[in-house]
Design a protein around this motif. Sequence first.
Motif, PDB file in Angstrom:
ATOM      1  N   LEU A 245     -14.598  -9.561  -6.230  1.00 39.98           N
ATOM      2  CA  LEU A 245     -15.924 -10.000  -6.668  1.00 39.98           C
ATOM      3  C   LEU A 245     -16.902  -9.920  -5.502  1.00 39.98           C
ATOM      4  O   LEU A 245     -16.608 -10.382  -4.394  1.00 39.98           O
ATOM      5  N   ASP A 246     -18.053  -9.346  -5.753  1.00 41.48           N
ATOM      6  CA  ASP A 246     -19.132  -9.284  -4.768  1.00 41.48           C
ATOM      7  C   ASP A 246     -19.912 -10.590  -4.844  1.00 41.48           C
ATOM      8  O   ASP A 246     -20.554 -10.891  -5.859  1.00 41.48           O
ATOM      9  N   VAL A 247     -19.867 -11.388  -3.765  1.00 43.61           N
ATOM     10  CA  VAL A 247     -20.530 -12.690  -3.775  1.00 43.61           C
ATOM     11  C   VAL A 247     -21.898 -12.633  -3.107  1.00 43.61           C
ATOM     12  O   VAL A 247     -22.491 -13.672  -2.813  1.00 43.61           O
ATOM     13  N   SER A 248     -22.406 -11.419  -2.849  1.00 39.76           N
ATOM     14  CA  SER A 248     -23.738 -11.273  -2.264  1.00 39.76           C
ATOM     15  C   SER A 248     -24.667 -10.682  -3.312  1.00 39.76           C
ATOM     16  O   SER A 248     -24.237 -10.245  -4.379  1.00 39.76           O
ATOM     17  N   SER A 249     -25.936 -10.647  -2.994  1.00 39.36           N
ATOM     18  CA  SER A 249     -26.920 -10.067  -3.908  1.00 39.36           C
ATOM     19  C   SER A 249     -28.087  -9.527  -3.099  1.00 39.36           C
ATOM     20  O   SER A 249     -28.635 -10.223  -2.235  1.00 39.36           O
ATOM     21  N   ALA A 250     -28.438  -8.273  -3.370  1.00 38.20           N
ATOM     22  CA  ALA A 250     -29.581  -7.665  -2.683  1.00 38.20           C
ATOM     23  C   ALA A 250     -30.904  -8.129  -3.280  1.00 38.20           C
ATOM     24  O   ALA A 250     -31.957  -8.015  -2.642  1.00 38.20           O
ATOM     25  N   ASP A 251     -30.858  -8.671  -4.487  1.00 36.81           N
ATOM     26  CA  ASP A 251     -32.061  -9.140  -5.168  1.00 36.81           C
ATOM     27  C   ASP A 251     -32.210 -10.645  -4.936  1.00 36.81           C
ATOM     28  O   ASP A 251     -31.363 -11.433  -5.369  1.00 36.81           O
ATOM     29  N   PRO A 252     -33.254 -11.091  -4.261  1.00 42.02           N
ATOM     30  CA  PRO A 252     -33.411 -12.530  -3.993  1.00 42.02           C
ATOM     31  C   PRO A 252     -33.622 -13.361  -5.254  1.00 42.02           C
ATOM     32  O   PRO A 252     -33.441 -14.586  -5.231  1.00 42.02           O
ATOM     33  N   ASP A 253     -34.018 -12.729  -6.348  1.00 39.14           N
ATOM     34  CA  ASP A 253     -34.242 -13.463  -7.596  1.00 39.14           C
ATOM     35  C   ASP A 253     -32.960 -13.666  -8.402  1.00 39.14           C
ATOM     36  O   ASP A 253     -32.994 -14.316  -9.456  1.00 39.14           O
ATOM     37  N   ASN A 288     -15.428 -11.141  -1.965  1.00 41.16           N
ATOM     38  CA  ASN A 288     -15.765 -10.226  -0.878  1.00 41.16           C
ATOM     39  C   ASN A 288     -17.206 -10.428  -0.398  1.00 41.16           C
ATOM     40  O   ASN A 288     -18.035 -10.996  -1.103  1.00 41.16           O
ATOM     41  N   LYS A 289     -17.472  -9.928   0.807  1.00 41.06           N
ATOM     42  CA  LYS A 289     -18.786  -9.960   1.460  1.00 41.06           C
ATOM     43  C   LYS A 289     -19.197 -11.374   1.852  1.00 41.06           C
ATOM     44  O   LYS A 289     -20.366 -11.770   1.727  1.00 41.06           O
TER      45      LYS A 289
END
Length: 368
Positions: A245-253, A288-289
């Motif tokens: 699972l990707d626990v980051s996000s490039a979109d701040p919203d 992950n991340k």
Amino acid sequence: MKFVDEATIEVIAGKGGNGAASFRREKFIPKGGPDGGDGGRGGSIYAIADRNINTLIDFRYARLHRGKNGENGRGSDQYGAAAPDITLRVPVGTTILDAETGEQLFDLDRHNEKVTLAAGGAGGLGNLHFKSSTNRAPRQTTPGQEGEQRKLRLELKVLADVGLLGMPNAGKSTLISKVSNAKPKIADYPFTTLHPNLGVVRTSPSHSFVIADIPGLIEGASEGAGLGHLFLRHLSRTRVLLHILDVSSADPDVDPVEQAVADAKAIVEELRLYDADLYEKPRWLVLNKLDMVNDPQDVQKRICAALDWTGPVFTISALTGEGTQDLTWHLQEWLDAERQQANIEQDKADGSYVAEDPRFDDTRSDAE
């Protein structure tokens, strides 16, 4: 999930020893007759299937295997000693082909199955074999025969022990490149792997397992959407699934936790729709991340609560390698236990299982 692990080797069996020409000469026995012994057999080279080995990596470094020659015969009826044989241990499922013609010679698909790769040469005959009523002092001998020599290609269709499951760009390719010898395509933009990538994870000189990076799944994969449906059937052959699972996000919203939970539920639903047995397969959660979040423990707690997750969970950063070693060690320990249990069940089915005597269990305490 299978992939072909291969190695090319050359096997040269030993030459047989030469026969000896000798005559018995002792006091008071001036014409004792011939007593030259035969030469010893040259060393043969065998291959045996071993279920405790799962790669051919050792044969990529040891390419030449040469048997020793047999000893020559001697007088006094002394035969030469046979040379020791060489046994190469290969994984179960290894196919052996002639490297020059491509002809398949052997398919080792059972534990302890043994085949001859190159037979040692027979020893030559000593002159004691040539005596007769008309030839009482023969000087004839025969030389030892040359051993067989072959150039072989070993191929192993390896069953992946661990399958990586996750959405496109979850970091599966980065993880497999960090923990194994695989070199998949990695980029800093969203894309999905087009072909399965497999690598051998070696946790110690004698312990390893195979990991498979399955192309990323999307919603509707069980019905044919995207590429994932082409490889979902291979996941059923693995022993355990790592749900990345990707626990980051490039979109701040966008809340990364909410997005990770939504992705996880979507993939689990695809597994359930595709195959009930696959849905029930052991699955570990890998977040992950973590290098891109401020509080990894809080993220883990929120995701596990939202998914009602009670199974194994690990937090890693595939990019930096943080947490990956702990993950691979736990995987190796779990897989070793699974293999041991599978071997016991196979031995019971074959009727060769012998239970350990508890009287010789060194792990028990004196209080017991």
